[in-house]
Each structure stands twice: as structure tokens, then as C-alpha cells.
Design an enzyme around this catalytic site. Structure first.
Site, PDB file in Angstrom:
ATOM      1  N   ARG A 265       0.032  -0.041   7.992  1.00  0.00           N
ATOM      2  CA  ARG A 265      -1.062  -0.060   8.957  1.00  0.00           C
ATOM      3  C   ARG A 265      -1.473  -1.496   9.260  1.00  0.00           C
ATOM      4  O   ARG A 265      -1.647  -2.297   8.345  1.00  0.00           O
ATOM      5  CB  ARG A 265      -2.258   0.717   8.400  1.00  0.00           C
ATOM      6  CG  ARG A 265      -3.434   0.824   9.357  1.00  0.00           C
ATOM      7  CD  ARG A 265      -4.588   1.582   8.722  1.00  0.00           C
ATOM      8  NE  ARG A 265      -5.231   0.805   7.656  1.00  0.00           N
ATOM      9  CZ  ARG A 265      -6.350   1.180   7.038  1.00  0.00           C
ATOM     10  NH1 ARG A 265      -6.917   2.321   7.354  1.00  0.00           N
ATOM     11  NH2 ARG A 265      -6.879   0.423   6.094  1.00  0.00           N
TER      12      ARG A 265
ATOM     13  N   ASP B 211      -7.981  -0.215  -2.321  1.00  0.00           N
ATOM     14  CA  ASP B 211      -6.628  -0.021  -1.798  1.00  0.00           C
ATOM     15  C   ASP B 211      -5.756   0.562  -2.902  1.00  0.00           C
ATOM     16  O   ASP B 211      -5.464  -0.115  -3.895  1.00  0.00           O
ATOM     17  CB  ASP B 211      -6.064  -1.351  -1.304  1.00  0.00           C
ATOM     18  CG  ASP B 211      -4.729  -1.190  -0.597  1.00  0.00           C
ATOM     19  OD1 ASP B 211      -3.757  -0.767  -1.265  1.00  0.00           O
ATOM     20  OD2 ASP B 211      -4.662  -1.486   0.607  1.00  0.00           O
TER      21      ASP B 211
END
Length: 209
Positions: free
Chosen positions: A104, A200
Site C-alpha cells: 500500500r 503495523d
């Protein structure tokens, strides 16, 4: 939410809380992801069909059930999805593994595919897509689209943590695909991260913070 299976099991809740803690090491985080994937695998396989067969026990003959399930393919979304594969294989050891690499753009949040490798029989298999986080839903939606392009009809999405925005994104384009998760959080921040989330997942799995 429709077609969302959120499993609020005490063990899952406990392990997810440990994962959320910023002081949890990469080693501990990997273990927790593995354990949660195993627990979620039991939920995903709950609907698998069985068939009767005749067997001999040490005491005598009997009719018992075995899986009648077709082949199972586990498809982690690289890289974080890899952390869930071994946990799934604890429960489904004969599964084959597909790989799809998606990343992404942190600014535009758009998805770019950089790798794809599928087993030849993927179209006939039950496909389990794994990714610890369902945030914007863009990566998962892209992975599901690739699977459908390959002929898959029986697809399940498995996440440890999901955001309402990600669930809505999947429902918009793939409403028939069930989503399994351990928890649904509040939502996304301006950078597309789940709040309160756990950071993350890929960086925490592989120690690349």
C-alpha cells in the site's frame, strides 16, 4: 454485521491484548499471531463437510466421520499474512499455499501487486485468505478479486483485527465472502491505521520497526 464472524473467545481476547502492547517483542508477537491463527482456523473449518466411512478400532468395526472437504489453499497477503500460515497449518496440515504480494502506498493508500503464485488446483479449492489486519480493506479486496479471476468460488477472509471501514469495503465488492476475526476496533486514523489497533503488523512480526 452480516457475514462477519467475530469470535470473542477469552483466549483470543487475552492474546490480542498482549499483541496490542507496544512493549511486546517481535518474538512474542510472532508467537501470538501463530496462536491466534490456530484458534481462528478452528472457526473457519467449523462448516467443513464430513462423510461416513467404515473403520476398525482395536475393539471392533464402526462407522465414523472424516472430512469430505475438497482441497484447502491458504493464501497469505504478503508480507504480514505469512505470520498466520503456520498457525493455520496446525489445524489444516494438508493445505497448499498460494502467495500474493501487495503493498500500500502510505500517501495515496492505493494497492500495487508485486508477486503472485497460485497452486494449479486453486479454482476447485476452498481458499482461506490471511492477513492480520483488515484496515482500509483495499489489499483484501484486491486479493479476493485475484482469487475470483483464477476461478475461486469458495473464499474465506481471516483477519485477527478488523476495522468497520475495512469490513464495509469488502461488503461493497465481495458481499458473499465471510470475514472471520478476533475483534473489530473503533476505526481508522488519518493514515489508514486501525485505532486503537496494534501498529503495523508486518513490522512487528519481522522486527523492521
Amino acid at each position: 454485521m452480516e457475514n462477519v464472524i467475530e469470535k470473542k473467545h477469552p483466549l483470543m481476547t487475552h492474546k490480542l491484548t498482549l499483541m496490542r502492547m507496544k512493549e511486546t517483542s517481535a518474538f512474542e508477537f510472532r508467537q501470538l499471531v501463530d496462536e491466534l491463527a490456530t484458534l481462528l482456523a478452528y472457526e473457519v473449518t467449523e462448516s467443513f463437510a464430513t462423510k461416513p466411512i467404515e473403520i476398525e478400532t482395536p475393539i471392533g468395526a464402526t462407522t465414523q466421520a472424516v472430512l469430505a472437504q475438497k482441497n484447502v489453499v491458504i493464501m497469505p497477503i504478503l508480507r504480514a499474512g505469512l505470520g498466520m500460515v503456520n498457525g493455520m497449518l496446525h489445524v489444516i496440515p494438508n493445505a497448499t499455499i498460494a502467495h500474493v504480494g501487495l503493498e500500500r502506498d502510505d500517501e495515496t493508500l492505493e494497492i500495487r501487486e508485486y508477486y503472485r503464485k497460485f497452486p494449479k488446483d486453486i479454482a476447485e479449492a476452498t481458499l482461506i485468505i490471511t492477513d492480520p489486519m483488515l484496515a482500509t480493506g483495499a489489499s483484501a479486496a484486491h486479493a479476493i478479486a485475484l482469487a475470483k479471476e483464477a476461478g475461486c468460488q469458495d473464499i474465506k477472509l481471516v483477519n485477527i483485527l478488523a476495522a468497520p471501514e475495512g469490513i464495509a469495503a469488502i461488503h461493497r465488492v465481495h458481499p458473499e465472502v465471510p470475514i472471520y476475526c478476533a475483534a473489530i476496533d473503533e476505526g481508522l486514523n488519518e493514515k489508514g491505521y486501525i485505532v486503537p489497533g496494534l501498529g503495523d503488523a508486518g513490522d512487528r512480526l519481522f522486527g523492521t520497526l
